[in-house]
Design a protein around this motif. Structure first.
Motif, mmCIF file in Angstrom:
data_model
loop_
_atom_site.group_PDB
_atom_site.id
_atom_site.type_symbol
_atom_site.label_atom_id
_atom_site.label_comp_id
_atom_site.label_asym_id
_atom_site.label_seq_id
_atom_site.Cartn_x
_atom_site.Cartn_y
_atom_site.Cartn_z
ATOM 1 N N ASP A 10 -3.121 -3.327 -24.615
ATOM 2 C CA ASP A 10 -2.331 -4.480 -24.216
ATOM 3 C C ASP A 10 -1.074 -3.804 -23.509
ATOM 4 O O ASP A 10 -0.788 -4.220 -22.331
ATOM 5 C CB ASP A 10 -2.148 -5.487 -25.172
ATOM 6 C CG ASP A 10 -3.459 -6.137 -25.478
ATOM 7 O OD1 ASP A 10 -4.255 -6.327 -24.584
ATOM 8 O OD2 ASP A 10 -3.393 -6.762 -26.660
ATOM 9 N N ALA A 11 -0.602 -2.825 -24.269
ATOM 10 C CA ALA A 11 0.558 -2.011 -23.623
ATOM 11 C C ALA A 11 0.435 -1.621 -22.407
ATOM 12 O O ALA A 11 1.230 -1.628 -21.308
ATOM 13 C CB ALA A 11 1.195 -1.095 -24.776
ATOM 14 N N ALA A 12 -0.677 -0.979 -22.061
ATOM 15 C CA ALA A 12 -1.157 -0.229 -20.868
ATOM 16 C C ALA A 12 -1.342 -1.290 -19.803
ATOM 17 O O ALA A 12 -0.745 -0.925 -18.755
ATOM 18 C CB ALA A 12 -2.361 0.524 -21.183
ATOM 19 N N LEU A 13 -2.119 -2.098 -20.229
ATOM 20 C CA LEU A 13 -2.029 -3.276 -19.099
ATOM 21 C C LEU A 13 -0.693 -3.960 -18.653
ATOM 22 O O LEU A 13 -0.607 -4.209 -17.562
ATOM 23 C CB LEU A 13 -3.099 -4.226 -19.614
ATOM 24 C CG LEU A 13 -4.696 -3.900 -19.676
ATOM 25 C CD1 LEU A 13 -5.402 -5.260 -20.253
ATOM 26 C CD2 LEU A 13 -4.956 -3.675 -18.425
ATOM 27 N N SER A 14 0.033 -4.108 -19.631
ATOM 28 C CA SER A 14 1.371 -4.675 -19.365
ATOM 29 C C SER A 14 2.327 -3.700 -18.529
ATOM 30 O O SER A 14 2.672 -4.144 -17.662
ATOM 31 C CB SER A 14 2.082 -4.993 -20.678
ATOM 32 O OG SER A 14 3.446 -5.479 -20.493
ATOM 33 N N ALA A 15 2.298 -2.517 -18.728
ATOM 34 C CA ALA A 15 2.913 -1.537 -17.986
ATOM 35 C C ALA A 15 2.278 -1.544 -16.656
ATOM 36 O O ALA A 15 3.192 -1.553 -15.472
ATOM 37 C CB ALA A 15 2.601 -0.091 -18.513
ATOM 38 N N LEU A 16 1.115 -1.593 -16.425
ATOM 39 C CA LEU A 16 0.489 -1.769 -14.982
ATOM 40 C C LEU A 16 1.057 -3.096 -14.286
ATOM 41 O O LEU A 16 1.222 -3.049 -13.199
ATOM 42 C CB LEU A 16 -0.975 -1.629 -15.002
ATOM 43 C CG LEU A 16 -1.635 -0.275 -15.364
ATOM 44 C CD1 LEU A 16 -3.301 -0.370 -15.783
ATOM 45 C CD2 LEU A 16 -1.372 0.783 -14.345
ATOM 46 N N SER A 17 0.862 -4.186 -14.943
ATOM 47 C CA SER A 17 1.435 -5.527 -14.533
ATOM 48 C C SER A 17 2.839 -5.161 -13.839
ATOM 49 O O SER A 17 3.111 -5.733 -12.934
ATOM 50 C CB SER A 17 0.716 -6.526 -15.275
ATOM 51 O OG SER A 17 1.825 -6.441 -16.390
ATOM 52 N N VAL A 18 3.614 -4.388 -14.658
ATOM 53 C CA VAL A 18 5.187 -4.306 -14.374
ATOM 54 C C VAL A 18 5.072 -3.578 -13.119
ATOM 55 O O VAL A 18 5.753 -3.792 -12.078
ATOM 56 C CB VAL A 18 6.064 -3.349 -15.463
ATOM 57 C CG1 VAL A 18 7.196 -3.159 -14.993
ATOM 58 C CG2 VAL A 18 5.992 -4.483 -16.625
ATOM 59 N N ASN A 19 4.348 -2.459 -12.837
ATOM 60 C CA ASN A 19 4.342 -1.683 -11.546
ATOM 61 C C ASN A 19 3.689 -2.785 -10.416
ATOM 62 O O ASN A 19 4.311 -2.641 -9.226
ATOM 63 C CB ASN A 19 3.575 -0.493 -11.956
ATOM 64 C CG ASN A 19 4.088 0.570 -12.471
ATOM 65 O OD1 ASN A 19 5.390 0.435 -12.686
ATOM 66 N ND2 ASN A 19 3.270 1.556 -13.139
#
Length: 152
Positions: A10-19
């Motif tokens: 979830d943290a990885a997806l969240s980081a991608l969505s921020v980018n």
């Protein structure tokens, strides 16, 4: 400290969505920047069009007062056979106005080099401008008073 199941993904997806969100905001900013540049260009073009129009609308009168009679139509310029030869040799309408341009520049130099003439012209312009501004201010004051009376 143990991780909760799925929290790393979830943290990885969240980081991608921020980018992705940052990229989306960059694109929106670029679009807004381009729109502002277009608007600025439009305003500058309108200003320049008004400036050139004002100058050109009185130029022939000023030139005439100075004894410089420029061609005001293609028809009048083409009546002179010498002009046709000049046009054929140059391929540009600029040749029709070269002499007048030189004369006007010489007049400007004459005025600049004669402080008495330049001073008299500047005094006239300053007085005329003051009178014009005084009239404009009076009209603006009347308009402001009328607007104030309409509000009440």
């Amino acid at each position: 400290m143990p991780r909760k199941p799925g929290s790393f993904g979830d943290a990885a997806l969240s980081a991608l969505s921020v980018n992705e969100e940052k990229e989306k905001l960059r694109n929106e900013l670029k679009l807004k920047e381009e729109a502002l540049k277009r608007k600025s260009r439009s305003v500058k073009e309108k200003f320049n069009t008004s400036r050139v129009s004002a100058t050109m609308s009185v130029a022939s009168t000023v030139f005439s007062a100075l004894g410089v009679e420029m061609y005001t139509s293609l028809q009048s310029a083409c009546k002179n056979p010498a002009n046709i030869r000049r046009l054929n040799n140059s391929g540009s309408f600029d040749v029709l106005f070269d002499d007048d341009k030189k004369i006007l520049l010489a007049i400007a130099d004459f005025i600049r080099n004669r402080p008495d003439v330049q001073g008299e012209i500047m005094d006239f312009v300053d007085k005329y401008r003051k009178d014009l501004y005084a009239k404009t201010a009076s009209v603006d004051d009347l308009n402001d008073n009328n607007e104030e009376n309409d509000v009440e």
